[in-house]
Design a protein around this motif. Structure first.
Motif, short mmCIF file in Angstrom:
data_model
loop_
_atom_site.label_atom_id
_atom_site.label_comp_id
_atom_site.label_asym_id
_atom_site.label_seq_id
_atom_site.Cartn_x
_atom_site.Cartn_y
_atom_site.Cartn_z
N VAL A 34 0.86 -1.17 0.00
CA VAL A 34 0.00 0.00 0.00
C VAL A 34 0.90 1.22 0.00
O VAL A 34 1.79 1.35 0.84
CB VAL A 34 -0.92 0.01 1.24
CG1 VAL A 34 -1.81 1.23 1.23
CG2 VAL A 34 -1.75 -1.26 1.29
N SER A 35 0.66 2.12 -0.93
CA SER A 35 1.50 3.31 -1.02
C SER A 35 1.21 4.24 0.15
O SER A 35 0.16 4.19 0.78
CB SER A 35 1.23 4.05 -2.33
OG SER A 35 -0.06 4.61 -2.31
N LYS A 36 2.16 5.09 0.42
CA LYS A 36 2.01 6.05 1.51
C LYS A 36 0.85 7.01 1.20
O LYS A 36 0.09 7.40 2.09
CB LYS A 36 3.31 6.83 1.68
CG LYS A 36 3.37 7.68 2.91
CD LYS A 36 4.76 8.27 3.07
CE LYS A 36 4.87 9.05 4.35
NZ LYS A 36 6.20 9.63 4.53
N SER A 37 0.69 7.34 -0.06
CA SER A 37 -0.41 8.21 -0.47
C SER A 37 -1.76 7.54 -0.20
O SER A 37 -2.70 8.20 0.25
CB SER A 37 -0.30 8.55 -1.96
OG SER A 37 0.89 9.24 -2.22
N GLN A 38 -1.85 6.25 -0.48
CA GLN A 38 -3.10 5.53 -0.23
C GLN A 38 -3.40 5.47 1.26
O GLN A 38 -4.55 5.60 1.68
CB GLN A 38 -3.05 4.11 -0.82
CG GLN A 38 -4.33 3.32 -0.64
CD GLN A 38 -5.52 3.98 -1.32
OE1 GLN A 38 -5.41 4.45 -2.45
NE2 GLN A 38 -6.65 4.04 -0.64
N MET A 39 -2.37 5.26 2.07
CA MET A 39 -2.58 5.23 3.51
C MET A 39 -3.08 6.58 4.01
O MET A 39 -3.96 6.66 4.88
CB MET A 39 -1.29 4.82 4.24
CG MET A 39 -0.92 3.38 4.00
SD MET A 39 0.47 2.70 4.94
CE MET A 39 1.60 4.01 5.12
N LYS A 40 -2.55 7.68 3.44
CA LYS A 40 -3.01 9.01 3.82
C LYS A 40 -4.45 9.24 3.39
O LYS A 40 -5.24 9.83 4.13
CB LYS A 40 -2.11 10.09 3.21
CG LYS A 40 -0.76 10.20 3.87
CD LYS A 40 0.05 11.33 3.24
CE LYS A 40 1.39 11.49 3.92
NZ LYS A 40 2.17 12.58 3.34
N ARG A 41 -4.81 8.77 2.19
CA ARG A 41 -6.19 8.91 1.73
C ARG A 41 -7.15 8.13 2.63
O ARG A 41 -8.23 8.62 2.98
CB ARG A 41 -6.33 8.44 0.28
CG ARG A 41 -5.81 9.43 -0.74
CD ARG A 41 -6.17 9.02 -2.15
NE ARG A 41 -5.52 7.79 -2.57
CZ ARG A 41 -4.35 7.72 -3.20
NH1 ARG A 41 -3.70 8.83 -3.48
NH2 ARG A 41 -3.84 6.57 -3.54
N ASP A 42 -6.75 6.91 3.01
CA ASP A 42 -7.59 6.10 3.91
C ASP A 42 -7.76 6.78 5.27
O ASP A 42 -8.85 6.82 5.83
CB ASP A 42 -6.98 4.71 4.10
CG ASP A 42 -7.01 3.87 2.83
OD1 ASP A 42 -7.75 4.23 1.90
OD2 ASP A 42 -6.27 2.86 2.78
N SER A 43 -6.66 7.33 5.77
CA SER A 43 -6.70 8.02 7.06
C SER A 43 -7.58 9.26 6.98
O SER A 43 -8.37 9.54 7.89
CB SER A 43 -5.29 8.41 7.48
OG SER A 43 -5.29 9.05 8.70
N ALA A 44 -7.50 10.00 5.88
CA ALA A 44 -8.33 11.20 5.70
C ALA A 44 -9.81 10.82 5.59
O ALA A 44 -10.68 11.53 6.11
CB ALA A 44 -7.88 11.97 4.46
N ALA A 45 -10.09 9.70 4.94
CA ALA A 45 -11.48 9.24 4.82
C ALA A 45 -12.05 8.87 6.18
O ALA A 45 -13.20 9.18 6.49
CB ALA A 45 -11.56 8.06 3.86
#
Length: 188
Positions: free
Chosen positions: A18-29
């Motif tokens: 999982v990319s760092k960007s995807q983890m940030k998007r999940d966290s923001a959601a």
């Protein structure tokens, strides 16, 4: 030299990157979902069986007025949202917004029940058998008034009141999976 058990080592197919960007998007959601919980009343929040820290953070967020403090509190809520199952929360938010399939199915069931009560006199007997605590006199009065309204082509006031009464006897089914995730809460 220690031996490596090949059965316990994950293979390249089992590892999900999982990319760092995807983890940030999940966290923001998750943080956005947590923010959507802030305006809800305490009774709805308690129905979700949230971890105590998340529940308290949501209650505290209602009291905070300073902009910087509000932003920090939302981040704190987002942190605790990572420790709960988001499915029941999303389902509750969807039902509040009116987009939940289960909520819509329940409403349609109530509408069919109301139509049956108005159109078929025998349906009232079946309803009373299923819900013996029902106020029979009030039900009959509302059915009679709904029929009168239909005949006289008046606004369906009693028809709507009958629907509201049916909602009292047949409450919306509980959300599945609304439970406390104690193992993850204790780790934090």
């Amino acid at each position: 030299m220690p031996r490596h058990n090949k059965q316990t080592e994950p293979t390249d197919d089992e590892i999900e990157l999982v990319s760092k960007s995807q983890m940030k998007r999940d966290s923001a959601a998750l943080q956005a979902m947590g923010e959507a919980l802030i305006p809800l009343d305490k009774k709805l929040l308690q129905s979700l069986n949230l971890p105590e820290r998340l529940y308290n953070a949501l209650i505290d967020a209602k009291k905070i007025t300073a902009n910087g403090a509000v932003a920090r509190q939302k981040q704190y809520i987002g942190k605790w949202m990572r420790h709960v199952d988001p499915a029941p929360i999303q389902e509750l938010l969807d039902s509040i917004a009116g987009v939940s399939d289960r909520h819509n199915a329940w409403l349609h069931q109530l509408e069919r029940q109301r139509d049956k009560l108005v159109d078929d006199p025998k349906a009232l007997e079946a309803f009373i058998a299923e819900f013996p605590q029902a106020d029979v006199q009030q039900l009959r009065q509302l059915i009679r008034n709904a029929l009168k309204e239909r005949e006289q082509q008046r606004p369906p006031k009693a028809f709507r009141e009958l629907f509201q009464l049916l909602k009292q006897y047949q409450p919306e089914p509980a959300l599945p999976g609304a439970h406390l995730d104690t193992a993850e809460e204790d780790e934090a």
